[in-house]
Design an enzyme around this catalytic site. Structure first.
Site, PDB file in Angstrom:
ATOM      1  N   HIS A  20      47.307  16.885 -63.423  1.00 17.05           N
ATOM      2  CA  HIS A  20      48.519  17.611 -63.065  1.00 17.05           C
ATOM      3  C   HIS A  20      48.298  18.139 -61.654  1.00 17.05           C
ATOM      4  O   HIS A  20      47.235  17.892 -61.070  1.00 17.05           O
ATOM      5  CB  HIS A  20      48.833  18.711 -64.085  1.00 17.05           C
ATOM      6  CG  HIS A  20      47.799  19.774 -64.253  1.00 17.05           C
ATOM      7  ND1 HIS A  20      46.470  19.518 -64.563  1.00 17.05           N
ATOM      8  CD2 HIS A  20      47.888  21.137 -64.150  1.00 17.05           C
ATOM      9  CE1 HIS A  20      45.812  20.664 -64.664  1.00 17.05           C
ATOM     10  NE2 HIS A  20      46.637  21.659 -64.402  1.00 17.05           N
ATOM     11  N   HIS A  72      48.241  21.317 -60.315  1.00 15.93           N
ATOM     12  CA  HIS A  72      47.806  22.690 -60.062  1.00 15.93           C
ATOM     13  C   HIS A  72      46.681  22.699 -59.022  1.00 15.93           C
ATOM     14  O   HIS A  72      45.955  21.715 -58.877  1.00 15.93           O
ATOM     15  CB  HIS A  72      47.339  23.351 -61.362  1.00 15.93           C
ATOM     16  CG  HIS A  72      48.474  23.729 -62.283  1.00 15.93           C
ATOM     17  ND1 HIS A  72      48.265  24.217 -63.556  1.00 15.93           N
ATOM     18  CD2 HIS A  72      49.818  23.687 -62.102  1.00 15.93           C
ATOM     19  CE1 HIS A  72      49.438  24.478 -64.126  1.00 15.93           C
ATOM     20  NE2 HIS A  72      50.399  24.152 -63.265  1.00 15.93           N
ATOM     21  N   ASP A 121      43.735  23.675 -58.742  1.00 15.88           N
ATOM     22  CA  ASP A 121      42.334  23.343 -59.030  1.00 15.88           C
ATOM     23  C   ASP A 121      42.178  21.905 -59.530  1.00 15.88           C
ATOM     24  O   ASP A 121      41.114  21.531 -60.030  1.00 15.88           O
ATOM     25  CB  ASP A 121      41.735  24.329 -60.045  1.00 15.88           C
ATOM     26  CG  ASP A 121      42.539  24.425 -61.327  1.00 15.88           C
ATOM     27  OD1 ASP A 121      43.781  24.300 -61.273  1.00 15.88           O
ATOM     28  OD2 ASP A 121      41.931  24.620 -62.399  1.00 15.88           O
ATOM     29  N   HIS A 122      43.231  21.083 -59.381  1.00 15.89           N
ATOM     30  CA  HIS A 122      43.156  19.699 -59.851  1.00 15.89           C
ATOM     31  C   HIS A 122      43.563  18.679 -58.790  1.00 15.89           C
ATOM     32  O   HIS A 122      43.270  17.493 -58.941  1.00 15.89           O
ATOM     33  CB  HIS A 122      44.000  19.523 -61.121  1.00 15.89           C
ATOM     34  CG  HIS A 122      43.449  20.321 -62.258  1.00 15.89           C
ATOM     35  ND1 HIS A 122      42.605  19.788 -63.221  1.00 15.89           N
ATOM     36  CD2 HIS A 122      43.554  21.641 -62.549  1.00 15.89           C
ATOM     37  CE1 HIS A 122      42.244  20.739 -64.062  1.00 15.89           C
ATOM     38  NE2 HIS A 122      42.801  21.886 -63.673  1.00 15.89           N
ATOM     39  N   HIS A 163      50.861  22.538 -70.937  1.00 14.15           N
ATOM     40  CA  HIS A 163      50.228  23.347 -69.891  1.00 14.15           C
ATOM     41  C   HIS A 163      51.054  23.224 -68.614  1.00 14.15           C
ATOM     42  O   HIS A 163      51.330  24.199 -67.934  1.00 14.15           O
ATOM     43  CB  HIS A 163      48.795  22.870 -69.672  1.00 14.15           C
ATOM     44  CG  HIS A 163      48.104  23.525 -68.511  1.00 14.15           C
ATOM     45  ND1 HIS A 163      47.687  24.824 -68.534  1.00 14.15           N
ATOM     46  CD2 HIS A 163      47.779  23.049 -67.267  1.00 14.15           C
ATOM     47  CE1 HIS A 163      47.121  25.127 -67.367  1.00 14.15           C
ATOM     48  NE2 HIS A 163      47.171  24.077 -66.581  1.00 14.15           N
ATOM     49  N   ASP A 181      43.579  20.295 -68.594  1.00 19.05           N
ATOM     50  CA  ASP A 181      43.828  21.681 -68.993  1.00 19.05           C
ATOM     51  C   ASP A 181      44.597  21.800 -70.307  1.00 19.05           C
ATOM     52  O   ASP A 181      44.977  22.911 -70.700  1.00 19.05           O
ATOM     53  CB  ASP A 181      44.556  22.443 -67.877  1.00 19.05           C
ATOM     54  CG  ASP A 181      43.606  22.844 -66.757  1.00 19.05           C
ATOM     55  OD1 ASP A 181      42.392  22.614 -66.895  1.00 19.05           O
ATOM     56  OD2 ASP A 181      44.086  23.393 -65.754  1.00 19.05           O
ATOM     57  N   HIS A 202      37.297  23.172 -68.305  1.00 20.96           N
ATOM     58  CA  HIS A 202      36.786  24.393 -67.680  1.00 20.96           C
ATOM     59  C   HIS A 202      35.854  25.184 -68.601  1.00 20.96           C
ATOM     60  O   HIS A 202      36.132  26.329 -68.937  1.00 20.96           O
ATOM     61  CB  HIS A 202      37.956  25.303 -67.270  1.00 20.96           C
ATOM     62  CG  HIS A 202      38.866  24.735 -66.228  1.00 20.96           C
ATOM     63  ND1 HIS A 202      38.421  24.196 -65.048  1.00 20.96           N
ATOM     64  CD2 HIS A 202      40.224  24.644 -66.178  1.00 20.96           C
ATOM     65  CE1 HIS A 202      39.457  23.799 -64.316  1.00 20.96           C
ATOM     66  NE2 HIS A 202      40.558  24.049 -64.976  1.00 20.96           N
TER      67      HIS A 202
END
Ligand SMILES: [Zn+2]
Length: 273
Positions: A96, A98, A100-101, A190, A212, A257
């Site tokens: 996705h 976001h 941190d990805h 998510h 996630d 995570h």
């Protein structure tokens, strides 16, 4: 045909409150967790699933997530350990979009970017509460100068990370086998268009990367979705789906995570094959 192999690339860590990892359950208090990318060396190309976060972006706009990333934990640093260069990557899959990805997408000038069509649509026009999560606009250089408007935290430094090239996209929907034995599996909730990843290897059980949809084993064991989500009902269905996929493929789960698990996994320069 050369055998497929998989390498986990350490991208540093972040820390968020327990209620953001376990919705309505907590407990509160910072949980430091790893961020990593998955490199798949395959007959049909060199694939990367997720590209972690950009340290400068996090420090500037989302410093509350306490980013820790050494030079060795950048994508160029991780590729160097393997004797490879990011320019060799043919395909980047973002679970996705976001922060941190997809923060390392800029390191792959020659890749085709594969993203769920609903994810891209949401990222360019997010709900108010999602703006910070989609604030690294690396996925759309035309929007990139708008960082300030998209973030809700006042920047502590000026400027934003450079974007070298306009990414070339292939938008996906539904489950997709992107290469033989490399399957993207829809696990929505998510975010609007979220993909988990299954990789089949010759010498071990299939690897199921949850993304996630399940950040830690506890999310799955207790059927608790993350505190951050677009659609909680779909998120719970995604947890159910991950459980049934793991059973169906006899796959080992790799959570997105969770530090205790991450510490035991093989990482660059070692491979799973
Ligand atoms: Zn994440």
């Amino acid at each position: 045909m050369k055998p497929t192999r998989v390498c986990l690339l350490d991208g540093g860590s972040l820390a968020i409150d327990g209620y953001k990892v376990y919705w309505n359950r907590g407990p509160s208090g910072d949980i430091r967790f790893p961020v990593y990318s998955v490199l798949i060396d395959h007959e049909e190309g060199l694939f990367v699933y997720d590209t972690g976060y950009d340290l400068q972006h996090m420090q500037t706009y989302v410093s509350g997530d306490q980013p820790l990333q050494t030079l060795d934990q950048t994508l160029p640093g991780q590729f160097q350990k393997l004797g490879l260069v990011p320019e060799d990557v043919t395909h980047v899959i973002d679970s996705h979009l976001h922060i941190d990805h997809c923060g390392g997408n800029k390191h792959f000038p020659n890749a085709l970017f594969m993203v769920h069509e609903k994810e891209y649509a949401q990222a360019v026009n997010p709900e108010l509460f999602e703006r910070m999560s989609y604030s690294d606009l690396v996925y759309d250089p035309e929007l990139h100068g708008m960082n300030l408007e998209r973030g809700s935290v006042k920047p502590v430094a000026s400027g934003s990370a450079p974007v070298a090239v306009a990414p070339k996209y292939q938008f996906l929907s539904g489950d997709v086998e992107v290469a033989k034995g490399v399957k993207l599996l829809e696990t929505l909730g998510h975010s609007a268009g979220h993909y988990s990843l299954l990789v089949e290897l010759a010498g071990r059980r299939p690897m199921l990367f949850t993304g996630d949809a399940a950040m830690t084993p506890r999310n799955l064991e207790m059927m608790i979705i993350g505190g951050f989500h677009l659609d909680p009902a779909k998120g719970v269905r995604a947890l159910e789906r991950l459980k049934s996929l793991a059973a169906e493929y006899d796959a080992e789960l790799f959570y997105s995570h969770s530090m205790p698990e991450f510490e035991t996994w093989r990482k660059a320069p070692e491979w799973y094959e």
